[in-house]
Design a protein around this motif. Structure first.
Motif, PDB file in Angstrom:
ATOM      1  N   LEU A   1       0.820  -1.218   0.000  1.00 57.73           N
ATOM      2  CA  LEU A   1       0.000   0.000   0.000  1.00 57.73           C
ATOM      3  C   LEU A   1       0.853   1.267   0.000  1.00 57.73           C
ATOM      4  O   LEU A   1       0.315   2.377   0.088  1.00 57.73           O
ATOM      5  CB  LEU A   1      -0.942  -0.002   1.196  1.00 57.73           C
ATOM      6  N   GLY A   2       2.187   1.083  -0.051  1.00 60.91           N
ATOM      7  CA  GLY A   2       3.069   2.246  -0.196  1.00 60.91           C
ATOM      8  C   GLY A   2       3.850   2.633   1.038  1.00 60.91           C
ATOM      9  O   GLY A   2       4.615   3.598   1.003  1.00 60.91           O
ATOM     10  N   ALA A   3       3.692   1.890   2.154  1.00 60.54           N
ATOM     11  CA  ALA A   3       4.419   2.239   3.385  1.00 60.54           C
ATOM     12  C   ALA A   3       5.883   1.837   3.247  1.00 60.54           C
ATOM     13  O   ALA A   3       6.199   0.749   2.757  1.00 60.54           O
ATOM     14  CB  ALA A   3       3.795   1.537   4.580  1.00 60.54           C
ATOM     15  N   ASN A   4       6.785   2.730   3.669  1.00 58.25           N
ATOM     16  CA  ASN A   4       8.202   2.382   3.636  1.00 58.25           C
ATOM     17  C   ASN A   4       8.559   1.538   4.869  1.00 58.25           C
ATOM     18  O   ASN A   4       7.720   1.277   5.722  1.00 58.25           O
ATOM     19  CB  ASN A   4       9.083   3.638   3.560  1.00 58.25           C
ATOM     20  N   THR A   5       9.827   1.116   4.952  1.00 63.18           N
ATOM     21  CA  THR A   5      10.250   0.222   6.035  1.00 63.18           C
ATOM     22  C   THR A   5      10.023   0.841   7.407  1.00 63.18           C
ATOM     23  O   THR A   5       9.580   0.174   8.346  1.00 63.18           O
ATOM     24  CB  THR A   5      11.745  -0.130   5.871  1.00 63.18           C
ATOM     25  N   SER A   6      10.329   2.135   7.545  1.00 58.56           N
ATOM     26  CA  SER A   6      10.148   2.826   8.825  1.00 58.56           C
ATOM     27  C   SER A   6       8.677   2.813   9.258  1.00 58.56           C
ATOM     28  O   SER A   6       8.361   2.548  10.418  1.00 58.56           O
ATOM     29  CB  SER A   6      10.650   4.272   8.716  1.00 58.56           C
ATOM     30  N   LYS A   7       7.797   3.091   8.321  1.00 59.26           N
ATOM     31  CA  LYS A   7       6.368   3.122   8.622  1.00 59.26           C
ATOM     32  C   LYS A   7       5.857   1.732   8.985  1.00 59.26           C
ATOM     33  O   LYS A   7       5.072   1.566   9.928  1.00 59.26           O
ATOM     34  CB  LYS A   7       5.601   3.659   7.400  1.00 59.26           C
ATOM     35  N   VAL A   8       6.302   0.720   8.240  1.00 58.06           N
ATOM     36  CA  VAL A   8       5.886  -0.659   8.524  1.00 58.06           C
ATOM     37  C   VAL A   8       6.358  -1.086   9.911  1.00 58.06           C
ATOM     38  O   VAL A   8       5.592  -1.661  10.697  1.00 58.06           O
ATOM     39  CB  VAL A   8       6.442  -1.625   7.443  1.00 58.06           C
ATOM     40  N   PHE A   9       7.623  -0.764  10.221  1.00 54.07           N
ATOM     41  CA  PHE A   9       8.178  -1.180  11.510  1.00 54.07           C
ATOM     42  C   PHE A   9       7.467  -0.499  12.680  1.00 54.07           C
ATOM     43  O   PHE A   9       7.115  -1.137  13.669  1.00 54.07           O
ATOM     44  CB  PHE A   9       9.673  -0.860  11.559  1.00 54.07           C
ATOM     45  N   SER A  10       7.236   0.827  12.560  1.00 52.24           N
ATOM     46  CA  SER A  10       6.659   1.584  13.672  1.00 52.24           C
ATOM     47  C   SER A  10       5.159   1.372  13.840  1.00 52.24           C
ATOM     48  O   SER A  10       4.647   1.374  14.962  1.00 52.24           O
ATOM     49  CB  SER A  10       6.960   3.079  13.514  1.00 52.24           C
ATOM     50  N   SER A  11       4.443   1.196  12.739  1.00 51.80           N
ATOM     51  CA  SER A  11       2.977   1.118  12.830  1.00 51.80           C
ATOM     52  C   SER A  11       2.421  -0.302  12.773  1.00 51.80           C
ATOM     53  O   SER A  11       1.291  -0.539  13.212  1.00 51.80           O
ATOM     54  CB  SER A  11       2.338   1.946  11.709  1.00 51.80           C
ATOM     55  N   ILE A  12       3.188  -1.258  12.263  1.00 52.36           N
ATOM     56  CA  ILE A  12       2.702  -2.639  12.146  1.00 52.36           C
ATOM     57  C   ILE A  12       3.503  -3.582  13.044  1.00 52.36           C
ATOM     58  O   ILE A  12       2.949  -4.233  13.943  1.00 52.36           O
ATOM     59  CB  ILE A  12       2.786  -3.142  10.678  1.00 52.36           C
ATOM     60  N   THR A  13       4.834  -3.637  12.816  1.00 48.87           N
ATOM     61  CA  THR A  13       5.663  -4.638  13.491  1.00 48.87           C
ATOM     62  C   THR A  13       5.751  -4.390  14.999  1.00 48.87           C
ATOM     63  O   THR A  13       5.500  -5.298  15.803  1.00 48.87           O
ATOM     64  CB  THR A  13       7.085  -4.644  12.896  1.00 48.87           C
ATOM     65  N   LEU A  14       6.120  -3.169  15.377  1.00 50.03           N
ATOM     66  CA  LEU A  14       6.338  -2.875  16.798  1.00 50.03           C
ATOM     67  C   LEU A  14       5.094  -3.108  17.649  1.00 50.03           C
ATOM     68  O   LEU A  14       5.191  -3.719  18.730  1.00 50.03           O
ATOM     69  CB  LEU A  14       6.856  -1.444  16.958  1.00 50.03           C
ATOM     70  N   PRO A  15       3.898  -2.649  17.229  1.00 49.45           N
ATOM     71  CA  PRO A  15       2.704  -2.967  18.035  1.00 49.45           C
ATOM     72  C   PRO A  15       2.440  -4.468  18.184  1.00 49.45           C
ATOM     73  O   PRO A  15       1.981  -4.918  19.232  1.00 49.45           O
ATOM     74  CB  PRO A  15       1.569  -2.293  17.251  1.00 49.45           C
ATOM     75  N   LEU A  16       2.771  -5.249  17.137  1.00 53.80           N
ATOM     76  CA  LEU A  16       2.533  -6.691  17.197  1.00 53.80           C
ATOM     77  C   LEU A  16       3.507  -7.404  18.133  1.00 53.80           C
ATOM     78  O   LEU A  16       3.181  -8.440  18.719  1.00 53.80           O
ATOM     79  CB  LEU A  16       2.633  -7.298  15.794  1.00 53.80           C
ATOM     80  N   ILE A  17       4.718  -6.861  18.265  1.00 56.90           N
ATOM     81  CA  ILE A  17       5.710  -7.503  19.145  1.00 56.90           C
ATOM     82  C   ILE A  17       5.873  -6.709  20.445  1.00 56.90           C
ATOM     83  O   ILE A  17       6.909  -6.771  21.103  1.00 56.90           O
ATOM     84  CB  ILE A  17       7.068  -7.657  18.439  1.00 56.90           C
ATOM     85  N   LYS A  18       4.830  -5.974  20.808  1.00 53.75           N
ATOM     86  CA  LYS A  18       4.876  -5.137  22.008  1.00 53.75           C
ATOM     87  C   LYS A  18       5.254  -5.913  23.272  1.00 53.75           C
ATOM     88  O   LYS A  18       6.084  -5.442  24.066  1.00 53.75           O
ATOM     89  CB  LYS A  18       3.521  -4.444  22.178  1.00 53.75           C
TER      90      LYS A  18
END
Length: 562
Positions: A465-482
């Motif tokens: 959907l156009g998210a760069n690595t920083s956006k994916v890590f901060s908004s998707i990955t980090l919340p999932l591995i909280k």
């Protein structure tokens, strides 16, 4: 065929690198991570290696020849191996008994067993040694006051085995407990249904499945034991180990090359064990014990099994609790072993003259904690989710600090950062860096385990959907591995507050640490002041952990996830 496979691999690597070049932030992150690991893990180790091989006339093996020919060193090496094997076996046995009782036995004391098994992990490593001296030393409460014994010597091999076993068996317990809970119940039930007894099922099904895990637990506790510095310093007496010899040679005798040589020998031993544990036994464990149990295990209620295991665990629990209760009490008596009248003088001394190490330790630990957590999650993300040249190096280097003894790290930091351009000796920065690097492996492993359980398609959808690595890590990955992220924060803070083996080389007149002060007071025989310092340290750690857990519960992070 081999050439074709190599060609395809090279082609895939080039495709992956092109993707990274199109994402500048990811490229910068990878380069930064590699530089951090090179600078603060490998470079200090290289400095130790260089110091041991380079003399006034260039390359030389003189230090190794002298060390290996030294009868004292041979005795020390033998002592270290003997201690490592003994404590490793006893810790693994105790850890397995506690883990089996928790996973298989119906008993009302499980919560108490769990609390006690965690206590040594979240307290200074030498607190139990201090308590054992206060109980069983020449002026000990039990040996002198109650039994009136005059020729007791708790110092040396026997005292070290007791203290280190009580300190390190929780490591084996936590590992084995996780493996036991994941054994498929149907395998054991099948044996029982075919007429096998409890003992037969245990020896032919449970134990073989656990064999790699048991070996893994032994090697981990062996590494912890041979790398331990503080307990041998406090209660070792004339029983020398490699970890203490490094410090005494480098700092006591001002022989940096001799200290570096012993450090290299100890490092070679621990890395060998680490490689065996990491790249052979762990893989075997994953093959033999996989997935989650298909259903809840029916707990054992037979008295002939429940009573002996519960009694063993209860006796160990009472012993450990007694050792911990003794710490605050020791700070309240005027002169331990001589005058047991109550006083607050030791605590008054701590708050009047010893406030600086309390503030320094807490301040530096607070700084190191978020740095460790963020760096660990970034490295875990790169290892699990990205393909790039140097990925194997990042994974191995980030976990290497787990195998490097603290004394080796300490002497490495002195050698590496005592000259420009990285002149860090005597600063708070070098202590914070040491805290971060020592706690990093656990955070990385926790993050890797959490990421491996998350479907990559979730992150791929965000990228599409156009998210760069920083956006994916901060908004998707980090919340999932909280949960993994915050468990890393808690562990990092506790580890930083209770660190001693690496930082004892790094303290200065400007920055003093609580653990170093406790060690100094114990060495001087001022057990009351040492107990007061230890009590304050334990209170700070437990208060911080309680606050973190409360804050995390409000944020929706469960303790189970941690």
């Amino acid at each position: 065929m081999a050439f074709k496979q190599y060609k395809n691999k090279l082609k895939n690597d080039l495709v992956d690198m092109k993707k990274i070049w199109r994402d500048p932030l990811l490229l910068v992150t990878i380069i930064f991570t590699i530089l951090v690991l090179l600078t603060f893990i490998l470079y200090p180790l290289f400095s130790v290696l260089n110091q041991s091989f380079v003399g006034e006339d260039g390359f030389t093996l003189k230090a190794y020849v002298q060390t290996l020919e030294n009868i004292d060193f041979r005795n020390t090496l033998g002592n270290t191996m003997k201690l490592g094997v003994t404590v490793g076996l006893l810790s693994t046995l105790l850890g397995f008994i506690f883990a089996y009782t928790d996973s298989y036995i119906r008993t009302r004391f499980k919560k108490m067993f769990n609390i006690v098994s965690i206590l040594p992990i979240v307290s200074p490593p030498f607190v139990l040694a201090l308590s054992v001296i206060m109980l069983f030393g020449q002026r000990g409460l039990v040996t002198h006051k109650l039994l009136h014994l005059t020729d007791v010597n708790i110092y040396g091999f026997k005292g070290l085995v007791i203290v280190q076993t009580m300190t390190f068996f929780p490591v084996a317990y936590l590992l084995l407990n996780g493996l036991l809970k994941h054994i498929d119940v149907s395998l054991e039930e099948a044996a029982r249904n075919m007429g096998a007894s409890r003992w037969k099922t245990f020896t032919t099904v449970t134990l073989p499945l656990m064999a790699p895990g048991i070996a893994n637990a032994f090697l981990l506790t062996f590494i912890e034991t041979v790398a331990d510095f503080s307990n041998p310093m406090v209660i070792g007496g004339d029983f020398s180990t490699l970890a203490t010899s490094i410090y005494l040679q480098a700092i006591g005798n001002y022989d940096m090359q001799g200290g570096a040589t012993i450090a290299v020998i100890l490092l070679a031993l621990t890395i060998l064990i680490f490689v065996i544990e990491k790249y052979w036994l762990e893989r075997k464990s994953y093959v033999t014990v996989t997935g989650k149990a298909s259903r809840e295990r029916e707990l054992i209620t037979e008295k002939q099994i429940v009573y002996p295991l519960s009694i063993v665990c209860l006796l160990i629990t009472i012993f450990i609790l007694a050792l911990y209760i003794l710490i605050p009490l020791g700070g309240l008596f005027k002169i331990w072993g001589v005058n047991y009248s109550l006083t607050l003088d030791h605590f008054k001394y701590v708050f009047d003259l010893g406030l600086e190490p309390i503030m320094d330790t807490t301040f530096l630990s607070v700084i190191a904690t978020p740095l460790t957590g963020i760096l660990a999650m970034i490295i875990a993300f790169l290892i699990v989710r990205k393909k790039f040249f140097g990925k194997g190096f990042v994974e191995f280097s980030s976990l290497l600090a787990m195998a490097v003894p603290g004394t080796v790290i300490g002497i490495g930091y002195i050698l590496a950062y005592n000259t420009r351009p990285l002149l860090l000796t005597g600063t708070g920065t070098i202590i914070v860096i040491a805290f971060v690097m020592r706690s990093l492996p656990v955070g990385v492993r926790s993050g890797v385990a959490a990421l491996q359980q998350i479907d990559p398609a979730i992150e791929e959808a965000a990228s599409d959907l156009g998210a760069n690595t920083s956006k994916v890590f901060s908004s998707i990955t980090l919340p999932l591995i909280k949960p993994a992220f915050f468990s890393g924060l808690v562990y990092s803070f506790v580890r930083s507050m209770t660190a001693v083996s690496a930082v004892i080389f790094l303290v200065s007149a400007k920055y003093s640490l609580l653990t170093v002060q406790i060690l100094a007071q114990t060495d001087a025989g001022r057990f009351g002041v040492a107990a007061a310092f230890s009590t304050i340290l334990i209170i700070i750690v437990y208060t911080a952990v309680a606050i973190m857990n409360f804050a995390l519960s409000k944020m929706g992070v469960s303790k189970e996830g941690m």
